[in-house]
Design a protein around this motif. Structure first.
Motif, PDB file in Angstrom:
ATOM      1  N   LEU A 220       0.839  -1.215   0.000  1.00 45.28           N
ATOM      2  CA  LEU A 220       0.000   0.000   0.000  1.00 45.28           C
ATOM      3  C   LEU A 220       0.872   1.263   0.000  1.00 45.28           C
ATOM      4  CD1 LEU A 220      -3.005  -0.936   2.303  1.00 45.28           C
ATOM      5  CD2 LEU A 220      -2.953  -0.653  -0.172  1.00 45.28           C
ATOM      6  N   GLU A 221       2.202   1.061  -0.089  1.00 39.73           N
ATOM      7  CA  GLU A 221       3.083   2.243  -0.125  1.00 39.73           C
ATOM      8  C   GLU A 221       2.969   2.949  -1.468  1.00 39.73           C
ATOM      9  OE1 GLU A 221       6.102   0.054   2.888  1.00 39.73           O
ATOM     10  OE2 GLU A 221       5.896  -0.454   0.796  1.00 39.73           O
ATOM     11  N   ALA A 222       3.269   4.259  -1.472  1.00 37.33           N
ATOM     12  CA  ALA A 222       3.129   5.050  -2.697  1.00 37.33           C
ATOM     13  C   ALA A 222       4.112   4.561  -3.761  1.00 37.33           C
ATOM     14  CB  ALA A 222       3.385   6.516  -2.383  1.00 37.33           C
ATOM     15  N   VAL A 223       3.811   4.904  -5.029  1.00 43.37           N
ATOM     16  CA  VAL A 223       4.672   4.523  -6.154  1.00 43.37           C
ATOM     17  C   VAL A 223       6.096   5.049  -5.886  1.00 43.37           C
ATOM     18  CG1 VAL A 223       5.109   4.916  -8.619  1.00 43.37           C
ATOM     19  CG2 VAL A 223       2.772   4.560  -7.798  1.00 43.37           C
ATOM     20  N   GLY A 224       7.079   4.168  -6.062  1.00 46.56           N
ATOM     21  CA  GLY A 224       8.483   4.567  -5.876  1.00 46.56           C
ATOM     22  C   GLY A 224       8.937   4.444  -4.431  1.00 46.56           C
ATOM     23  N   GLU A 225       8.018   4.166  -3.496  1.00 46.90           N
ATOM     24  CA  GLU A 225       8.432   4.079  -2.085  1.00 46.90           C
ATOM     25  C   GLU A 225       8.354   2.664  -1.535  1.00 46.90           C
ATOM     26  OE1 GLU A 225       6.297   6.968   0.223  1.00 46.90           O
ATOM     27  OE2 GLU A 225       6.791   8.547  -1.219  1.00 46.90           O
ATOM     28  N   GLU A 226       8.116   1.679  -2.433  1.00 48.88           N
ATOM     29  CA  GLU A 226       8.001   0.299  -1.951  1.00 48.88           C
ATOM     30  C   GLU A 226       9.368  -0.208  -1.498  1.00 48.88           C
ATOM     31  OE1 GLU A 226       4.956  -2.160  -4.412  1.00 48.88           O
ATOM     32  OE2 GLU A 226       5.632  -0.528  -5.680  1.00 48.88           O
ATOM     33  N   LYS A 227       9.396  -0.839  -0.306  1.00 50.42           N
ATOM     34  CA  LYS A 227      10.676  -1.336   0.228  1.00 50.42           C
ATOM     35  C   LYS A 227      11.094  -2.587  -0.543  1.00 50.42           C
ATOM     36  CE  LYS A 227       9.972   0.053   5.019  1.00 50.42           C
ATOM     37  NZ  LYS A 227       8.525   0.158   5.127  1.00 50.42           N
ATOM     38  N   PRO A 228      12.394  -2.778  -0.781  1.00 47.92           N
ATOM     39  CA  PRO A 228      12.827  -4.023  -1.437  1.00 47.92           C
ATOM     40  C   PRO A 228      12.541  -5.208  -0.514  1.00 47.92           C
ATOM     41  CG  PRO A 228      14.710  -2.667  -0.793  1.00 47.92           C
ATOM     42  CD  PRO A 228      13.488  -1.880  -0.440  1.00 47.92           C
ATOM     43  N   LEU A 229      12.182  -6.353  -1.123  1.00 44.20           N
ATOM     44  CA  LEU A 229      11.799  -7.497  -0.293  1.00 44.20           C
ATOM     45  C   LEU A 229      13.019  -8.349   0.037  1.00 44.20           C
ATOM     46  CD1 LEU A 229       8.542  -8.263  -2.194  1.00 44.20           C
ATOM     47  CD2 LEU A 229       8.704  -7.506   0.162  1.00 44.20           C
ATOM     48  N   THR A 230      13.487  -8.248   1.281  1.00 43.46           N
ATOM     49  CA  THR A 230      14.617  -9.069   1.724  1.00 43.46           C
ATOM     50  C   THR A 230      14.047 -10.243   2.513  1.00 43.46           C
ATOM     51  OG1 THR A 230      14.713  -7.779   3.727  1.00 43.46           O
ATOM     52  CG2 THR A 230      16.132  -7.057   1.924  1.00 43.46           C
ATOM     53  N   PRO A 231      14.841 -11.320   2.744  1.00 43.84           N
ATOM     54  CA  PRO A 231      14.317 -12.470   3.500  1.00 43.84           C
ATOM     55  C   PRO A 231      13.800 -12.071   4.884  1.00 43.84           C
ATOM     56  CG  PRO A 231      16.349 -13.056   2.411  1.00 43.84           C
ATOM     57  CD  PRO A 231      16.155 -11.586   2.174  1.00 43.84           C
ATOM     58  N   GLU A 232      14.338 -11.014   5.482  1.00 42.07           N
ATOM     59  CA  GLU A 232      13.887 -10.618   6.821  1.00 42.07           C
ATOM     60  C   GLU A 232      12.564  -9.853   6.726  1.00 42.07           C
ATOM     61  OE1 GLU A 232      17.124  -9.151   5.778  1.00 42.07           O
ATOM     62  OE2 GLU A 232      17.653 -11.258   6.053  1.00 42.07           O
ATOM     63  N   TYR A 233      12.340  -9.198   5.575  1.00 38.84           N
ATOM     64  CA  TYR A 233      11.183  -8.307   5.475  1.00 38.84           C
ATOM     65  C   TYR A 233       9.919  -9.013   4.953  1.00 38.84           C
ATOM     66  CZ  TYR A 233       8.369  -4.324   3.986  1.00 38.84           C
ATOM     67  OH  TYR A 233       7.356  -3.452   3.795  1.00 38.84           O
ATOM     68  N   GLY A 234      10.039  -9.743   3.837  1.00 36.22           N
ATOM     69  CA  GLY A 234       8.841 -10.333   3.228  1.00 36.22           C
ATOM     70  C   GLY A 234       8.445 -11.677   3.849  1.00 36.22           C
ATOM     71  N   ILE A 235       7.380 -12.291   3.291  1.00 37.84           N
ATOM     72  CA  ILE A 235       7.011 -13.649   3.711  1.00 37.84           C
ATOM     73  C   ILE A 235       7.237 -14.592   2.526  1.00 37.84           C
ATOM     74  CG2 ILE A 235       5.274 -12.975   5.433  1.00 37.84           C
ATOM     75  CD1 ILE A 235       3.174 -13.756   3.229  1.00 37.84           C
ATOM     76  N   PRO A 236       7.591 -15.865   2.793  1.00 39.82           N
ATOM     77  CA  PRO A 236       7.862 -16.760   1.651  1.00 39.82           C
ATOM     78  C   PRO A 236       6.561 -17.180   0.954  1.00 39.82           C
ATOM     79  CG  PRO A 236       8.168 -17.912   3.728  1.00 39.82           C
ATOM     80  CD  PRO A 236       7.793 -16.510   4.085  1.00 39.82           C
ATOM     81  N   PHE A 237       6.612 -17.218  -0.399  1.00 40.32           N
ATOM     82  CA  PHE A 237       5.438 -17.678  -1.166  1.00 40.32           C
ATOM     83  C   PHE A 237       5.096 -19.099  -0.717  1.00 40.32           C
ATOM     84  CE2 PHE A 237       4.160 -20.001  -5.147  1.00 40.32           C
ATOM     85  CZ  PHE A 237       2.871 -19.495  -5.208  1.00 40.32           C
TER      86      PHE A 237
END
Ligand code: HEM
Length: 394
Positions: A220-237
Motif C-alpha cells: 500500500l506504499e506510494a509509487v516509488g516508495e516500496e521497500k525491497p523485499l529481503t528475506p527478513e522483510y517479506g514472507i515466503p510464497f
C-alpha cells in the motif's frame, strides 16, 4: 530410487537442469510483501476455477454433440446416463458463475488497493482482457445446452450487436452465422467456447502471471516508495501463501459440490424457434448491461445505449494511464475510490433492477409490479396487473 536417479541422470546429461532447478527454486521461495494475506487469494482462486472449468469441460466434451438436433439430448444423456455426468455438468455450470465472481472480486481488490499503478499497469491491462475473455466464456457456453431460455437470451443478446454504429448489421450476422440464431450459431459458439477462448485465456494468463511475478505483488506504499523485499522483510510464497491458497481451494471444491447437489441447474425445455418465452433474462453477470440498454430507446437511443455499455470497459482498460497519482492507500485516493464505488454500486443496482424487472414483489406488506425499467407500481385490490410499461388495464 534407482529408477528416479536414472531418470534424473538422463535429463542432467542432456539439459542444463541446474539452471531449471535454480529458476524453479527462486519462484517457489520468492518473498512476498509482509501483508500478503487472504485478500490476495482471488487471483489464484480464479486460476483454480479456470482449471476446474477445463477439466469438467473436457469430460462434457466426451458426450456433448454441438448440433440443434443432438445438443439438448446429449446434455440429458450426460445427466441421466453417464457415470457422475450430472456432477461434472453441475460443477461446470456453477464453476462458470463462481469464476466470474472470483475474477470480479480480484479486480475490485486490485482496484481499491491501487495495485494497477506503476510499474503494474500492464498486469492490470492483461487482467481486463482476462475479464472480457471470462465473460465471453459465459456468453458462448450459455447457448450450448440449446434450451429455450439460452436460445432466446442469445437471440436478444446478439440483437444488441446490430445497434453498433456502421458495422452493426455485419457484427450481428458474424456472431450468428446468418440472419437468425440457428445451428450455425451453435457451431460458432461451440468453437469459440472450446478452442478459441481457452487458448487465448491460457496465453493471457501466462503473460499476466509472468508480469505479476516480475514486479512482485504491490504494497500500500506510494509509487516509488516500496521497500525491497529481503528475506527478513517479506514472507515466503511457499509454504506461507501457498498454504492459504490450498485452504481456499479445498473450501471452493466443497462449495462447488454442495451447490451442485443442493441447487442444481435445470436443463430446461429444448429450444423452439417458433415459441418465444414470456420473460427472457440473461445470466446475472449480463444483467447490468441488459438493464442499462433498456433506458435507451429508438435508433439513436440504442446507439447511445451501446456506447454507455462500452464506456466502463474502455475506462477499465485505460484506468492505470488516467489515474497517475502516486498514492496507493485507499484513504489517500478519495477521487479514484469514489469513482470505483459509484461504478460498483451502479452495476449492483442495475443488476438488481434487471433481476426484479417484470415481476411482482412485496415490499412492507404491499404488492408491487416492477415494470421493464424497474419502476414499482402498487397493485391495489383486484386491479389487473399493469403491463410492462406500468400501465394498469381498465
Ligand atoms: C482469469 C483471470 C485472472 C487470473 C487467473 C489472475 C491471476 C492472478 C494472480 C494469481 C495474481 C497474484 C495476486 C492475487 O491473487 O491477488 C494476480 C495479480 C494481479 N492481477 Fe490478476 N488474474 C486474473 C484476472 C485479473 C483481472 C480481471 C484484473 C484487473 C482488471 C487483474 C489484475 C491484477 C493485478 C493488478 C495484479 C497485481 C496485484 C498486486 O500487485 O498486488 N487480474 N492475478
Amino acid at each position: 530410487m534407482g529408477l528416479i536417479n536414472g531418470i534424473q541422470r538422463f535429463f542432467d546429461e542432456r539439459f542444463d537442469t541446474a539452471l531449471a532447478k535454480k529458476l524453479i527454486n527462486e519462484q517457489v521461495h520468492k518473498r512476498l510483501p509482509p501483508r500478503t494475506g487472504w485478500l490476495h487469494i482471488y487471483g489464484s482462486l480464479s486460476l483454480l476455477l479456470f482449471i476446474n472449468q477445463s477439466l469438467t469441460g473436457i469430460m462434457l466434451l466426451l458426450y456433448y454433440r454441438p448440433t440443434p438436433e443432438a445438443a439438448h439430448k446429449s446434455i440429458q444423456y450426460i445427466t441421466a446416463e453417464v457415470q457422475f455426468g450430472w456432477l461434472y455438468r453441475q460443477i461446470h455450470a456453477w464453476g462458470a458463475s463462481l469464476m466470474i465472481l472470483a475474477v470480479v472480486i480480484h479486480m475490485t481488490r486490485t482496484f481499491f488497493m491501487g495495485s494497477y499503478k506503476k510499474p503494474r499497469e500492464l498486469t492490470w491491462v492483461t487482467g481486463v482482457i482476462l475479464f472480457i475473455l471470462t465473460v465471453g466464456f459465459g456468453f458462448t457456453g450459455y447457448l450450448l445446452p440449446w434450451n429455450q431460455i439460452a436460445f432466446w437470451a442469445t437471440t436478444v443478446g446478439t440483437e444488441s450487436a446490430n445497434k453498433v454504429p456502421v458495422i452493426g448489421d455485419w457484427l450481428q450476422y458474424f456472431l450468428r452465422g446468418g440472419d437468425a440464431v440457428t445451428g450455425e450459431t451453435l457451431s460458432r459458439f461451440f468453437v469459440v467456447h472450446v478452442i478459441i477462448l481457452p487458448w487465448l485465456l491460457v496465453g493471457v494468463v501466462a503473460l499476466h502471471l509472468f508480469l505479476m511475478r516480475l514486479n512482485n505483488l504491490s504494497t500500500l506504499e506510494a509509487v516509488g516508495e516500496e521497500k525491497p523485499l529481503t528475506p527478513e522483510y517479506g514472507i515466503p510464497f511457499f509454504p506461507v501463501h501457498v498454504a492459504k491458497e490450498g485452504c481456499v481451494a479445498v473450501l471452493m471444491i466443497a462449495v462447488l459440490v454442495t451447490l451442485s447437489i443442493v441447487v442444481p441447474w435445470e436443463i430446461g425445455e429444448p429450444a423452439d424457434a417458433l415459441s418465444t418465452p414470456e420473460h427472457i433474462k440473461p445470466e446475472w453477470y449480463f444483467l447490468p448491461s441488459y438493464q442499462l440498454l433498456k433506458y435507451f430507446e429508438g435508433p439513436y437511443g440504442a446507439v447511445i445505449g451501446i456506447f454507455a455499455c462500452s464506456i466502463p470497459f474502455g475506462l477499465l482498460m485505460l484506468w492505470p494511464f488516467l489515474d497517475r497519482g502516486k498514492e496507493r492507500h485507499p484513504k489517500k485516493r478519495p477521487i479514484a475510490v469514489s469513482i470505483g464505488l459509484v461504478g460498483l454500486f451502479s452495476a449492483l443496482g442495475l443488476g438488481f433492477l434487471g433481476h426484479i424487472s417484470e415481476t411482482n414483489q412485496t415490499f412492507f406488506g404491499k404488492e408491487y409490479h416492477i415494470d421493464l425499467l424497474g419502476w414499482p407500481h402498487l397493485i391495489e385490490g383486484d386491479a389487473a396487473a399493469p403491463d410492462d410499461l406500468g400501465r394498469a388495464e381498465h
